[in-house]
Design a protein around this motif. Structure first.
Motif, short mmCIF file in Angstrom:
data_model
loop_
_atom_site.label_atom_id
_atom_site.label_comp_id
_atom_site.label_asym_id
_atom_site.label_seq_id
_atom_site.Cartn_x
_atom_site.Cartn_y
_atom_site.Cartn_z
N SER A 1 5.87 -1.98 4.92
CA SER A 1 5.06 -0.88 5.43
C SER A 1 4.28 -0.28 4.27
O SER A 1 4.90 0.25 3.35
CB SER A 1 5.95 0.18 6.08
OG SER A 1 5.15 1.23 6.58
N PRO A 2 2.96 -0.44 4.28
CA PRO A 2 2.13 -1.14 5.26
C PRO A 2 2.20 -2.66 5.05
O PRO A 2 2.49 -3.14 3.96
CB PRO A 2 0.72 -0.63 4.97
CG PRO A 2 0.73 -0.32 3.51
CD PRO A 2 2.13 0.15 3.20
N ALA A 3 1.87 -3.39 6.13
CA ALA A 3 1.81 -4.85 6.06
C ALA A 3 0.38 -5.33 5.90
O ALA A 3 0.14 -6.48 5.53
CB ALA A 3 2.44 -5.48 7.31
N ASP A 4 -0.57 -4.47 6.20
CA ASP A 4 -1.99 -4.78 6.04
C ASP A 4 -2.61 -3.79 5.08
O ASP A 4 -2.55 -2.57 5.31
CB ASP A 4 -2.70 -4.73 7.40
CG ASP A 4 -2.18 -5.78 8.35
OD1 ASP A 4 -2.22 -6.98 7.99
OD2 ASP A 4 -1.70 -5.42 9.45
N ILE A 5 -3.18 -4.31 4.02
CA ILE A 5 -3.74 -3.49 2.94
C ILE A 5 -5.17 -3.93 2.69
O ILE A 5 -5.47 -5.12 2.74
CB ILE A 5 -2.88 -3.64 1.66
CG1 ILE A 5 -1.45 -3.14 1.93
CG2 ILE A 5 -3.51 -2.93 0.47
CD1 ILE A 5 -0.45 -3.49 0.84
N SER A 6 -6.06 -2.99 2.41
CA SER A 6 -7.45 -3.30 2.08
C SER A 6 -7.77 -2.83 0.67
O SER A 6 -7.43 -1.69 0.31
CB SER A 6 -8.40 -2.64 3.07
OG SER A 6 -8.21 -3.16 4.37
N VAL A 7 -8.42 -3.70 -0.10
CA VAL A 7 -8.87 -3.37 -1.45
C VAL A 7 -10.27 -3.94 -1.64
O VAL A 7 -10.76 -4.67 -0.78
CB VAL A 7 -7.91 -3.94 -2.55
CG1 VAL A 7 -6.49 -3.41 -2.36
CG2 VAL A 7 -7.92 -5.44 -2.57
#
Length: 163
Positions: free
Chosen positions: A63-69
């Motif tokens: 958590s989180p399993a989806d990350i944006s960079v």
């Protein structure tokens, strides 16, 4: 050679071969970390642009399993194991993660310390500092036997620089 050492050496060789990492720029564990690598490279702590906290639980989830960079961004992942089981977060391509996971299933006591991963006992916190050099997707997962198959995985979406 002791059996444990022989098994660890064998496991490292399996990972190297199965990940296709026999090119220059690799180290034990089968992960190359030069600037052209699909998943990026170890980051420099002084260049961290943000910190992302990731929690690992015994429900076999991140958590989180989806990350944006963004491409070029250097991120400090502060990873906490909130469970009672040993967990880890390993960054890589899906192919690398699957190959490493198969080696871990055959050698569950294999110890390794690569810059693209952190392995934590229950209640512990650790860090990964990573620079995302290419746009696209970088996968991550827990490669402790049974955990990846149970769905303990996620992804970092790396958007092109300037977007």
């Amino acid at each position: 050679m002791k059996a444990a050492t022989r098994n660890t050496t064998l496991a490292a060789l399996i990972v190297l071969a199965s990940a296709g990492a026999l090119a220059s720029g690799t180290h034990a564990g089968g992960h190359g970390h030069d600037a052209n690598e699909a998943v990026g490279k170890p980051g420099v702590a002084a260049k961290v642009t943000r910190t992302i906290h990731v929690d690992m639980t015994d429900t076999m989830r991140f958590s989180p399993a989806d990350i944006s960079v963004r491409q070029g961004e250097t991120v400090r992942f502060v990873v906490k194991n909130s469970g009672v089981l040993r967990h880890e977060l390993v960054l890589g391509t899906e192919k690398e993660l699957k190959a490493h996971y198969e080696a871990m299933k055959k050698n569950p006591e294999m110890e390794h310390a690569d810059p693209n991963m952190v392995t934590l006992a229950a209640g512990k916190t650790g860090e990964i500092v990573w620079q995302f050099t290419k746009a696209g997707k970088v996968d991550f997962g827990c490669l402790q036997p049974g955990h990846y198959d149970a769905g303990m995985k996620g992804a970092v979406k790396v958007s092109k620089a300037g977007k």
